[in-house]
Design an enzyme around this catalytic site. Structure first.
Site, PDB file in Angstrom:
ATOM      1  N   SER A 125      43.691  42.930  34.519  1.00  0.00           N
ATOM      2  CA  SER A 125      43.393  41.767  34.576  1.00  0.00           C
ATOM      3  C   SER A 125      42.818  40.968  33.075  1.00  0.00           C
ATOM      4  O   SER A 125      43.712  41.284  32.209  1.00  0.00           O
ATOM      5  CB  SER A 125      42.345  41.234  35.440  1.00  0.00           C
ATOM      6  OG  SER A 125      42.232  39.970  35.760  1.00  0.00           O
ATOM      7  N   ASP A 269      49.375  41.527  44.619  1.00  0.00           N
ATOM      8  CA  ASP A 269      48.442  41.220  43.426  1.00  0.00           C
ATOM      9  C   ASP A 269      48.698  39.636  43.431  1.00  0.00           C
ATOM     10  O   ASP A 269      49.456  39.079  43.753  1.00  0.00           O
ATOM     11  CB  ASP A 269      49.125  42.062  42.378  1.00  0.00           C
ATOM     12  CG  ASP A 269      48.299  41.836  41.047  1.00  0.00           C
ATOM     13  OD1 ASP A 269      46.881  41.315  41.155  1.00  0.00           O
ATOM     14  OD2 ASP A 269      48.172  42.487  40.110  1.00  0.00           O
ATOM     15  N   HIS A 296      44.963  43.046  43.353  1.00  0.00           N
ATOM     16  CA  HIS A 296      44.645  42.912  42.106  1.00  0.00           C
ATOM     17  C   HIS A 296      43.554  44.144  41.771  1.00  0.00           C
ATOM     18  O   HIS A 296      43.610  44.595  40.381  1.00  0.00           O
ATOM     19  CB  HIS A 296      43.780  41.797  41.985  1.00  0.00           C
ATOM     20  CG  HIS A 296      43.740  41.275  40.505  1.00  0.00           C
ATOM     21  ND1 HIS A 296      44.860  41.225  39.497  1.00  0.00           N
ATOM     22  CD2 HIS A 296      42.831  40.649  39.844  1.00  0.00           C
ATOM     23  CE1 HIS A 296      44.303  40.517  38.485  1.00  0.00           C
ATOM     24  NE2 HIS A 296      42.993  40.502  38.480  1.00  0.00           N
TER      25      HIS A 296
END
Length: 322
Positions: A125, A269, A296
């Site tokens: 991320s 995701d 995610h």
């Protein structure tokens, strides 16, 4: 091959008494601070530094690594970035920049003695953005790079949220979320409630909220919200327009990455997995790992694909077979 005895041996190490925990001094234009790290295991050839997401989250996102990487003999290093929970918190927005965090990672690297013979950098991320930025500035120090669950263009992230993921919601829910955003009513408890129930459990961590691991609950509890909102915005449902990362785009620079690179995407995701696959084809030596059941945080909800793929990449690069 590192033996189990060698891997677990902390004797005569400066962090033996603390079980691998130490604080690393960081120099900034705003003064001297320190960041928290924890080393797990010993492997002189594979040392994996973990960059957490957020910004402003914590290393707790990766505590599940304890259940998978030690049996593979892989050394990995937890690290809380400056202004995250376990590290110093000067709370100075002048330090909340990509340039600062890249320099911070470089200072951590130097303190740990990481080098091209052993230094693998993993980021997920926001950590994936930071890992890419670090590689563009300092790839001569890297042995391998892993960019997990992060596209190379924020506008692509936003489009995917609005045009693909949003319409998958109940139309009434999606409309209410959009209205709250249009009103900039982000502090309304209803906004978080809608996202947690209809977005986070589908695209951030695919488990019922009451089954989320304690490590993830602690990450949310310890989140530096001021830092998070400043750089990312108010949620994982795309970036808020005035967030400082809102115009970030490194797609055109991907061909500059020469070190072996793994990109990790997941079917559910918040990031477009097709973009993650495309990124692997843009760097000079790339591989894509797809997590068909993941979101995610695919290290939790698709660990069956995530960990074998990550370990295989590390092994292949180390063996010169990438």
């Amino acid at each position: 091959m590192t033996t189990l005895t060698e891997y677990l041996d902390y004797s005569n190490a400066p962090d033996q008494l603390t079980g691998g925990v130490r604080r690393i001094p960081i120099s900034t234009p705003k003064g001297e601070f320190s960041v928290w790290i924890k080393r797990v295991g010993n492997n002189p050839k594979i040392r994996l530094l973990l960059l957490h997401g957020g910004p402003g989250a914590t290393h707790e996102l990766y505590e599940c690594f304890d259940g998978y990487l030690p049996t593979e003999g892989i050394e990995y290093i937890y690290y809380d970035q400056l202004d995250s929970y376990y590290s110093d918190q000067p709370r100075d927005p002048d330090l909340w920049t990509i340039e600062h965090f890249v320099d911070e990672v470089e200072q951590v690297r130097q303190a740990l003695g990481l080098n091209p013979d052993n230094f693998f950098l993993y980021g997920q991320s926001w950590g994936g953005m930071l890992a890419l930025e670090y590689a563009l500035a300092h790839q001569q120090h890297l042995k391998g790079l892993i960019i997990s669950n992060m596209v190379s263009d924020v506008q692509g992230y936003n489009r995917y949220a609005r045009e693909v993921l949003g319409p998958q919601m109940d139309p009434a829910v999606f409309a209410e979320i959009r209205q709250l955003e249009a009103n900039e009513d982000y502090e309304n408890p209803r906004y978080e409630e809608l996202l947690m129930q209809h977005h986070y459990t589908e695209h951030v961590l695919r488990m019922p909220l009451d089954e989320w691991p304690d490590s993830i609950l602690r990450t949310f509890k310890h989140l530096n919200k001021d830092l998070y909102v400043h750089m990312q915005g108010h949620s994982e449902f795309g970036m808020t327009p005035n967030a400082t990362l809102g115009r970030w785009n490194r797609s055109a620079d991907l061909p500059k990455i020469q070190v072996p690179t793994l990109t990790i995407g997941a079917a559910h995701d918040t990031m477009d997995p097709k973009h993650m696959e495309w990124m692997a084809g843009q760097v000079q030596h790339g591989r894509y790992l797809h997590c068909p059941n993941g979101s995610h945080l695919s290290q939790y909800d698709d660990r069956q694909h995530f960990f074998p793929g990550l370990v295989q990449f590390l092994r292949n690069v180390d063996d010169g077979k990438f």
